[in-house]
Design a protein around this motif. Structure first.
Motif, PDB file in Angstrom:
ATOM      1  N   GLY A   1      35.671  36.886  41.327  1.00 26.66           N
ATOM      2  CA  GLY A   1      35.966  35.607  41.243  1.00 26.66           C
ATOM      3  C   GLY A   1      34.831  35.742  40.272  1.00 26.66           C
ATOM      4  O   GLY A   1      34.560  34.201  39.170  1.00 26.66           O
ATOM      5  N   VAL A   2      33.602  36.565  40.442  1.00 28.55           N
ATOM      6  CA  VAL A   2      32.362  35.609  40.028  1.00 28.55           C
ATOM      7  C   VAL A   2      32.200  37.090  38.777  1.00 28.55           C
ATOM      8  O   VAL A   2      32.121  37.988  38.759  1.00 28.55           O
ATOM      9  CB  VAL A   2      31.274  36.013  40.690  1.00 28.55           C
ATOM     10  CG1 VAL A   2      29.755  35.897  40.238  1.00 28.55           C
ATOM     11  CG2 VAL A   2      31.479  35.326  42.313  1.00 28.55           C
ATOM     12  N   ALA A   3      31.174  36.368  37.446  1.00 25.87           N
ATOM     13  CA  ALA A   3      31.581  37.032  36.351  1.00 25.87           C
ATOM     14  C   ALA A   3      30.878  37.688  36.666  1.00 25.87           C
ATOM     15  O   ALA A   3      29.345  37.318  36.233  1.00 25.87           O
ATOM     16  CB  ALA A   3      31.758  35.792  35.339  1.00 25.87           C
TER      17      ALA A   3
ATOM     18  N   THR B   1      38.363  40.999  30.124  1.00 28.71           N
ATOM     19  CA  THR B   1      38.305  41.762  31.234  1.00 28.71           C
ATOM     20  C   THR B   1      39.561  42.372  31.185  1.00 28.71           C
ATOM     21  O   THR B   1      40.651  42.851  31.145  1.00 28.71           O
ATOM     22  CB  THR B   1      39.209  40.690  32.460  1.00 28.71           C
ATOM     23  OG1 THR B   1      38.116  39.359  32.615  1.00 28.71           O
ATOM     24  CG2 THR B   1      39.942  40.642  33.781  1.00 28.71           C
ATOM     25  N   LEU B   2      38.854  43.941  32.353  1.00 28.21           N
ATOM     26  CA  LEU B   2      39.859  44.793  31.891  1.00 28.21           C
ATOM     27  C   LEU B   2      40.366  45.074  33.259  1.00 28.21           C
ATOM     28  O   LEU B   2      40.338  44.572  34.077  1.00 28.21           O
ATOM     29  CB  LEU B   2      38.642  45.946  32.613  1.00 28.21           C
ATOM     30  CG  LEU B   2      38.853  47.470  32.459  1.00 28.21           C
ATOM     31  CD1 LEU B   2      39.154  48.043  30.710  1.00 28.21           C
ATOM     32  CD2 LEU B   2      38.041  48.685  33.312  1.00 28.21           C
TER      33      LEU B   2
ATOM     34  N   GLY C   1      28.309  45.284  35.278  1.00 29.02           N
ATOM     35  CA  GLY C   1      28.553  44.902  34.174  1.00 29.02           C
ATOM     36  C   GLY C   1      30.123  45.027  33.474  1.00 29.02           C
ATOM     37  O   GLY C   1      30.263  44.479  32.315  1.00 29.02           O
ATOM     38  N   VAL C   2      30.302  45.317  34.156  1.00 25.64           N
ATOM     39  CA  VAL C   2      32.560  45.487  34.066  1.00 25.64           C
ATOM     40  C   VAL C   2      33.421  44.251  34.713  1.00 25.64           C
ATOM     41  O   VAL C   2      33.268  44.350  35.929  1.00 25.64           O
ATOM     42  CB  VAL C   2      33.009  46.734  34.283  1.00 25.64           C
ATOM     43  CG1 VAL C   2      34.365  46.533  33.883  1.00 25.64           C
ATOM     44  CG2 VAL C   2      32.004  47.019  33.358  1.00 25.64           C
TER      45      VAL C   2
ATOM     46  N   CYS D   1      35.988  53.627  34.432  1.00 28.04           N
ATOM     47  CA  CYS D   1      36.239  52.439  33.723  1.00 28.04           C
ATOM     48  C   CYS D   1      34.903  52.118  32.248  1.00 28.04           C
ATOM     49  O   CYS D   1      35.712  51.961  31.700  1.00 28.04           O
ATOM     50  CB  CYS D   1      36.373  51.963  34.753  1.00 28.04           C
ATOM     51  SG  CYS D   1      37.946  51.571  35.610  1.00 28.04           S
ATOM     52  N   ARG D   2      33.753  52.126  33.084  1.00 24.59           N
ATOM     53  CA  ARG D   2      32.747  52.178  32.195  1.00 24.59           C
ATOM     54  C   ARG D   2      33.089  52.875  30.765  1.00 24.59           C
ATOM     55  O   ARG D   2      32.934  52.205  29.154  1.00 24.59           O
ATOM     56  CB  ARG D   2      31.549  52.043  32.122  1.00 24.59           C
ATOM     57  CG  ARG D   2      31.008  51.463  33.439  1.00 24.59           C
ATOM     58  CD  ARG D   2      29.201  51.439  33.806  1.00 24.59           C
ATOM     59  NE  ARG D   2      28.473  51.934  32.615  1.00 24.59           N
ATOM     60  CZ  ARG D   2      28.005  50.690  31.944  1.00 24.59           C
ATOM     61  NH1 ARG D   2      27.928  49.359  32.408  1.00 24.59           N
ATOM     62  NH2 ARG D   2      26.801  51.403  31.019  1.00 24.59           N
TER      63      ARG D   2
END
Lengths: 641, 86
Positions: free
Chosen positions: A56-58, A72-73, A98-99, A268-269
């Motif tokens: 939950g932390v961005a 959001t991925l 950073g994702v 994912c990046r």
């Protein structure tokens, strides 16, 4: 227990976890060094707890310059064994990169069902990335017979084929990128064959299975494969702890889970188009050993003898990156003439002047040079990697340009290549034909930028460029690039979304739809495929589902010429109305004015979701859109896609 | 409190998400909120890594309190019981 207990011993990493707790507990706080530190954590238990606490932390709150992704991925984990503990590790690894991601864990051992059932929870989650985790038990029958290996070969091959088919089917149906991996064969299985001939046969059967998995990742649309068996070879200790496996079907040790999580995060990046695209290199003690100004061109260390061979190896690695589309630049404190002489003439140089998009050698601040280069190339600073042996220069660039990934090449030069290449900062899904020519493309862009500063007015400059915009249906060559472009483009992306490879391919081949590729050339050369349009074509109404344009051709009216082509083609096909959709995102403000300024008006009625706005116009009312400095060229449709 | 107990507490604290100060030798694993087989396996891996011992899983799963785990580790460390190679 008597008396007061001694103060509890602390564990390494307690301070890191305390910082994460503090961050989590005050929603406005940031801790910008945290992402980098998470990336360096080697203890799986520590990273597990970090990932659990970070739910939950961005990402924006723990990196100095978060990756600029609008959404959001959505990432799903589906495993044939108990892989619950991969999820927090993955979250920590993604946040370190950073994702921001929403993670979904499928129930244990339902990989096949989840992939193939259109109504599965996995399909419902609609992942953009699907991570498929397999253990040997998914491929090797439980009752396999070491005395009848032909049967084992068939059974293993059937299972691999079923898994790759399910993965490819899921990718085609949903547009998700699916990540498979090669599977290590556990020691007890290898040791179950007592003959050396049989051991060789089993080894070959297993390698054939892994080769089939790799082949899927090499050729199947939307399917990718990470060579985990090779990756695990560098991890100390076994991949599987027999007790944990027998007790709870946990097929990977915490260390193996961590290694996978880091690899999956790099994937994912790449899916998000966040791989770095430019490498800025220092010269003295970075690209060669020694100091050019002191030692002279003949005195610098390069070649086949340590430590010169280390610098030569780094040059080879950089050349390999350049050949795959990464732009190289030199930023060095040196005399320019001496640098040019050495780059062009030193017999042991691997990299030559043509390999660089820019060579900067003077005595100015390097952070200013990197920032200027970003502007000249029209690339974001978050595409840049800066590699230098000097802690001073590294600190300077990191301090004033937090978006840049700074690689400190101090210490033993034998480790420099590894330090540059790991973590996988340059990760990409595939390499396209355009990537190989990127250095030339961008050198043209720099020259264009310089020409623009010598002309009085913008129009005069644009006329001097002699811009040709070529538009036509996507073909087998342009389609992969279009997919990549839509994924990477945030600014001039009318919906901020990406169709993905499978859907784009389907739209391109269907008469009810159309996918267009846009190419731009001018007097400095071709820019290659720089834009795309995804269309629905009905008998009366054509709808632009999405239109994207690379930021490197913005400000030249190219988008208006593209819309002209769409309007002309729709009119010629007998349509009366052109509709176009726009969905505002955090980054696509530059695209917001295109449709209104082209004469399309906002239409009532829903367009699929709340944020999307429909614009439309009667085709016979549309004005001429192409600016007079652009020549619009229609490209013929290919025979087939 | 034994030396092992002193060093074990922060490890159990990390796996169980409870402050080390709240853990006593008679604290039962099942009383720790989020305790389950996955947490037990993470603790096992961490214990074996930290102390350089290998525990018998059957014996490990029978341990009910933090103190019992501490003495089991101490026993292994002093070579009091046969170790099992995985």
């Amino acid at each position: 227990m008597t008396g007061s207990p001694p103060a509890p011993a602390s564990l390494p990493g307690d301070d890191l976890l305390n910082r994460i707790r503090a961050l989590r507990d005050s929603p406005a706080a940031t801790d910008t060094g945290l992402g980098r530190e998470l990336g360096a954590v080697a203890d799986p238990l520590l990273l597990h707890e970090a990932g659990r606490l970070l739910k939950g932390v961005a990402a924006a709150r723990l990196t100095r310059a978060p990756a600029t992704r609008a959404t959001t991925l959505r990432v799903a984990v589906a495993a044939t064994f108990t892989a619950d503990d991969v999820v927090p590790l993955l979250r920590a690894a993604l946040l370190a990169g950073g994702v921001d991601a929403e993670l979904h864990l499928c129930p244990y051992d339902q990989l096949g069902v989840q992939l193939t059932d259109p109504a599965s929870a996995l399909a419902e989650f609609a992942p953009e990335v699907t991570l498929c985790l397999m253990d040997a038990g998914a491929l090797l029958p439980r009752d396999w017979d070491p005395s009848a290996l032909d049967g084992v070969r068939t059974a293993v091959r059937d299972r691999v084929d079923a898994h790759t088919a399910a993965a490819a089917g899921f990718a085609a149906r949903t547009g998700s990128a699916v990540l498979l991996h090669t599977v290590p064969l556990p020691r007890p299985d290898r040791r179950s064959v007592i003959s050396f001939r049989g051991g060789a046969a089993l080894g070959r059967i297993w390698r054939e299975a892994n080769i089939a998995l790799l082949a899927a990742g090499e050729t199947r649309d939307g399917v990718y494969t990470v060579d985990l068996e090779a990756l695990f070879a560098d991890e100390p200790g076994p991949v599987r702890d027999e007790r944990q496996y027998r007790f709870g079907r946990m097929a990977w040790t915490p260390a193996a889970q961590l290694a996978y999580a880091r690899e999956a995060a790099a994937f994912c990046r790449a899916v998000s188009g966040l791989g770095r695209k430019v490498l800025v290199l220092d010269l003295d003690n970075t690209l060669w050993g020694g100091v050019l100004g002191d030692d002279g061109p003949a005195g610098i260390e390069l070649g086949t003898v340590y430590p010169g061979d280390c610098y030569t190896d780094l040059q080879r690695r950089a050349l390999a990156l350049r050949r795959q589309g990464v732009l190289l630049a030199v930023c060095s404190k040196n005399e320019r003439a001496l640098v040019e002489e050495t780059l062009a003439g030193h017999p042991d140089m691997v990299l030559r002047p043509d390999d660089f998009v820019a060579v900067v050698a003077d005595w100015q601040r390097k952070d200013l040079h990197v920032a200027a280069l970003a502007e000249e190339l029209a690339l974001g600073l978050d595409a840049f990697v800066f590699a230098d042996d000097s802690p001073f220069e590294c600190g300077m660039v990191a301090g004033s340009l937090p978006q840049v990934d700074v690689v400190a090449l101090d210490g033993d030069p034998a480790c420099h290549s590894t330090r540059l290449l790991e973590p996988a900062r340059f990760a990409q899904l595939g390499v396209t034909a355009t990537d190989a020519e990127r250095t030339a493309l961008y050198r043209g862009r720099r020259e264009r930028h310089r020409l623009s500063t010598t002309h009085e007015t913008a129009e005069e400059y644009l006329r001097a460029l002699g811009i040709h915009v070529t538009v036509g249906p996507a073909d087998a060559y342009t389609l992969p690039r279009l997919v990549q472009l839509e994924q990477r483009t945030n600014q001039f992306n009318m919906t901020g979304r990406a169709h993905g490879e499978a859907l784009t391919r389907r739209l391109a081949g269907d008469p009810g739809h159309l996918v267009l590729a846009v190419e731009v050339t001018d007097r400095f050369g071709g820019e290659g495929v720089v834009g795309g349009v995804w269309l629905d074509r009905g008998p009366d109404r054509w709808t632009v589902r999405n239109l994207v344009l690379s930021c490197r051709v913005l400000g030249r009216g190219v988008e208006r010429a593209v819309l002209q082509y769409v309007a002309d083609t729709a009119r010629a096909a007998g349509a009366a109305v052109l509709e176009a959709r726009f969905r505002p995102t955090a980054r696509n403000a530059p695209a917001a004015t295109l449709y209104p300024s082209a004469g399309l008006t906002r239409a009532e009625g829903p367009a699929g979701d709340d944020e999307t706005v429909r614009h439309e116009a009667r085709l016979d009312r549309l004005p001429t859109l192409t600016p007079d400095w652009i020549t619009l060229v229609a490209k013929e449709a290919p025979a087939h896609v | 409190m034994s030396d092992t107990m002193t060093t074990l507490r922060p490890l159990v604290a990390r796996v169980s998400h409870h402050p080390a100060e709240s853990l006593a030798p008679d604290t039962r694993f099942t009383a720790l909120g989020s305790w389950g087989s996955l947490a037990a396996m993470r603790l096992l891996a961490a214990v074996e890594q930290t102390y350089g011992v290998q525990l018998d899983l059957r014996a490990y799963m029978k341990l009910e309190t933090v103190g019992e785990l501490a003495s089991e580790i101490s026993t292994r460390l002093s070579g009091g019981a046969e170790t099992h190679a995985g």
